[in-house]
Design a protein around this motif. Structure first.
Motif, short mmCIF file in Angstrom:
data_model
loop_
_atom_site.label_atom_id
_atom_site.label_comp_id
_atom_site.label_asym_id
_atom_site.label_seq_id
_atom_site.Cartn_x
_atom_site.Cartn_y
_atom_site.Cartn_z
N ILE A 166 1.77 3.07 -4.14
CA ILE A 166 0.82 2.06 -4.53
C ILE A 166 0.53 1.20 -3.02
CG2 ILE A 166 1.48 1.87 -6.82
CD1 ILE A 166 3.63 -0.84 -5.81
N ASN A 167 -0.59 0.73 -3.05
CA ASN A 167 -1.03 -0.30 -1.82
C ASN A 167 -1.09 0.65 -0.56
OD1 ASN A 167 -1.36 -2.54 -3.67
ND2 ASN A 167 1.01 -2.88 -3.34
N LEU A 168 -1.67 1.61 -0.67
CA LEU A 168 -1.95 2.43 0.61
C LEU A 168 -3.18 2.19 1.49
CD1 LEU A 168 -1.11 5.94 -1.10
CD2 LEU A 168 0.27 4.79 0.52
N PRO A 169 -2.89 2.23 2.58
CA PRO A 169 -4.12 1.95 3.61
C PRO A 169 -5.19 2.91 3.29
CG PRO A 169 -2.32 2.98 4.86
CD PRO A 169 -2.01 2.60 3.50
N ILE A 170 -6.47 2.42 3.34
CA ILE A 170 -7.44 3.40 3.15
C ILE A 170 -8.10 4.18 4.63
CG2 ILE A 170 -9.92 3.44 2.65
CD1 ILE A 170 -9.66 1.05 0.56
N LEU A 227 -10.89 8.71 6.85
CA LEU A 227 -11.45 9.94 6.31
C LEU A 227 -11.78 9.69 4.74
CD1 LEU A 227 -9.23 12.47 8.61
CD2 LEU A 227 -11.95 11.85 8.78
N PRO A 228 -12.48 10.82 4.20
CA PRO A 228 -12.72 10.60 2.77
C PRO A 228 -11.18 10.34 1.93
CG PRO A 228 -14.23 12.06 3.77
CD PRO A 228 -13.35 11.92 4.74
N LEU A 229 -11.54 9.30 1.10
CA LEU A 229 -10.25 8.74 0.23
C LEU A 229 -10.03 10.33 -0.85
CD1 LEU A 229 -8.37 6.84 -0.35
CD2 LEU A 229 -9.86 5.97 -1.88
N PRO A 230 -10.95 11.23 -1.34
CA PRO A 230 -10.73 12.22 -2.22
C PRO A 230 -9.79 13.21 -1.59
CG PRO A 230 -12.82 11.47 -2.56
CD PRO A 230 -12.53 10.67 -1.47
N ASN A 231 -10.23 13.38 -0.11
CA ASN A 231 -9.49 14.46 0.52
C ASN A 231 -7.82 13.62 0.80
OD1 ASN A 231 -11.59 15.75 0.72
ND2 ASN A 231 -12.16 15.13 2.71
N ALA A 232 -7.86 12.74 1.05
CA ALA A 232 -6.69 12.03 1.05
C ALA A 232 -5.52 12.03 -0.16
CB ALA A 232 -6.52 10.55 1.69
N GLU A 238 -9.11 -3.32 -0.65
CA GLU A 238 -8.76 -2.94 0.74
C GLU A 238 -7.55 -1.90 0.82
OE1 GLU A 238 -10.95 -3.54 3.37
OE2 GLU A 238 -12.10 -4.51 1.74
N VAL A 239 -7.00 -1.63 -0.49
CA VAL A 239 -5.95 -0.65 -0.60
C VAL A 239 -6.37 0.36 -1.72
CG1 VAL A 239 -4.12 -2.30 0.15
CG2 VAL A 239 -4.80 -2.24 -2.39
#
Length: 422
Positions: free
Chosen positions: A246-250, A253-258, A234-235
């Motif tokens: 580390i341990n960032l919130p998902i 929006l798409p994770l690759p863009n983040a 979940e992170v």
């Protein structure tokens, strides 16, 4: 339009938009000379002390929104220019996360009209220049520009920017950018600047991207090499050679863009703390991108309109479907110049019931054209709204998923319909 009836700063925004659509001979007119001449005359080339320009086939809007959300948490004033809009032209410019009223846009249009003289500008060029004028007038700290089409010859590329970004690369807009990935890579990389950072979030970019960076002396930062990320339940975690989160919130929006956005911020020399990153990622949303607007039934809007974006949407919907074991109803309407067959193919495995619809746009594919790529017996609809009514009536309101995709026009029509109904 006669001189006496030219719009002015007090004219309605709708009057200005009609005027601008007739100002140039073609809707799409790639090239920098016209817009650059006006920008230099109006001193619009550097609209803020820090400028970030974002190109890519998909994910541009999401990446811009994530950068914006984190910078706002860090206390910076921001200006974002994006396109196209879903419902209102005002959506294209945000100052500190907010749209501007009509009067501010007409004021900016009047300023550009007085600057351009006899230079003919397309609607996009005119709008880009007006956005730059608004950013300067509002004295924002950071400007984030979403490229309209391609990169090298897009009007946004007249700007003196500090960090260049390519979010993703796939074949699209073949009439303008070419029909192979090397050509498209070269066009997108055209926003790179000598001796300045260029971030690429496409995991396997064509050789033309790195080649162009090398040719002009841009500093290329490639996902999987100079920075990387991992989802962990979940992170998620992000790291580059000098820093890590580390341990960032998902995010929604798409994770690759983040991940791409975090590399941009790391290179921007702006003061962004871990707390700002967490708060920005937790709060960021963008209309029409993985946008959930109802729970019973689940209604999901996404502007996915090519195979690359449809594949991502299918992955996300498959995860929802697996958790709930429900039917997926899909309303789709597309433009005829898109890769319809391949886009629909990406979605077939997760859709149970199709509702192909026609759009009123002149470039739109008909519902019957869409249906020809689906299973026999699929019913066609005259509009996305008609299709949505049918999907609502057929779905289990407590458990099914209704998705709307295929075009900004499609999502915009349903967004407008739902807002009026509410």
């Amino acid at each position: 339009m006669p001189e006496s009836t030219l719009p002015n700063a007090q004219s309605p925004l709708s009057v200005w938009l009609r005027y601008l659509k007739k100002l140039h001979t073609s809707v799409i007119a790639l090239g920098l000379d016209r817009a650059a001449a006006v920008a230099y005359k109006g001193k619009l080339i550097k609209p803020a002390s820090k400028v970030i320009t974002v190109a890519g086939t998909n994910g541009k809007g999401s990446t811009c929104a994530i950068i914006e959300a984190i910078l706002l948490q860090a206390g910076y004033s921001t200006g974002v220019y994006s396109s196209p809009h879903l419902i209102r032209y005002n959506e294209r410019v945000r100052i500190c996360g907010e749209e501007l009223n009509d009067g501010r846009h007409t004021e900016a249009f009047a300023a550009i009209e007085s600057l351009r003289g006899d230079i003919s500008l397309s609607l996009f060029e005119f709008g880009t220049l007006a956005a730059l004028w608004l950013f300067i007038d509002n004295n924002v700290d950071v400007v984030i520009l979403e490229v309209g089409l391609g990169g090298r010859l897009d009007a946004t590329n007249i700007v003196d920017h500090d960090v260049s970004v390519i979010t993703s690369l796939a074949i699209d807009h073949v009439d303008w950018l070419g029909d192979n990935i090397e050509m498209i890579g070269f066009e997108k990389a055209g926003i790179f600047r000598a001796n300045k950072p260029a971030v690429c979030g496409e995991p396997e970019p064509p050789a033309s991207v790195a080649a162009h960076a090398n040719d002009i002396g841009a500093q290329l930062y490639q996902v999987g090499y100079q920075f990387d990320y991992q989802k962990d339940g979940e992170v998620w975690h992000w790291q580059c050679s000098t820093f890590k989160f580390i341990n960032l919130p998902i995010p929604h929006l798409p994770l690759p863009n983040a991940a791409t956005a975090l590399m941009v911020l790391n290179l921007s020399e702006l003061n962004v703390t871990n707390e700002c990153v967490v708060a920005g990622l937790s709060s960021v949303t963008l209309a029409g991108r993985m946008q959930f607007i109802s729970k019973f039934p689940v209604v999901l809007l996404d502007v996915a309109h090519n195979p690359h974006s449809a594949a991502y949407l299918a992955t996300q919907v498959a995860a929802l479907k697996q958790k709930n074991s429900v039917k997926v109803h899909a309303i789709v309407a597309m433009l005829q110049d898109k890769n319809i067959a391949a886009t629909l193919r990406e979605m077939k495995a997760i859709v149970n019931v199709w509702y192909p619809a026609s759009l009123s746009e002149p470039r739109a594919a008909t519902a019957s054209t869409l249906a020809s790529h689906l299973s026999k017996g699929v019913m066609c609809y005259d509009s996305p709204t008609d299709a949505f009514y049918a999907a609502e009536a057929a779905s289990n309101g407590m458990s099914d998923i209704i998705i709307v995709f295929g075009s900004f026009y499609t999502v915009g029509e349903i967004t407008n319909f739902l807002s009026k109904r509410e």
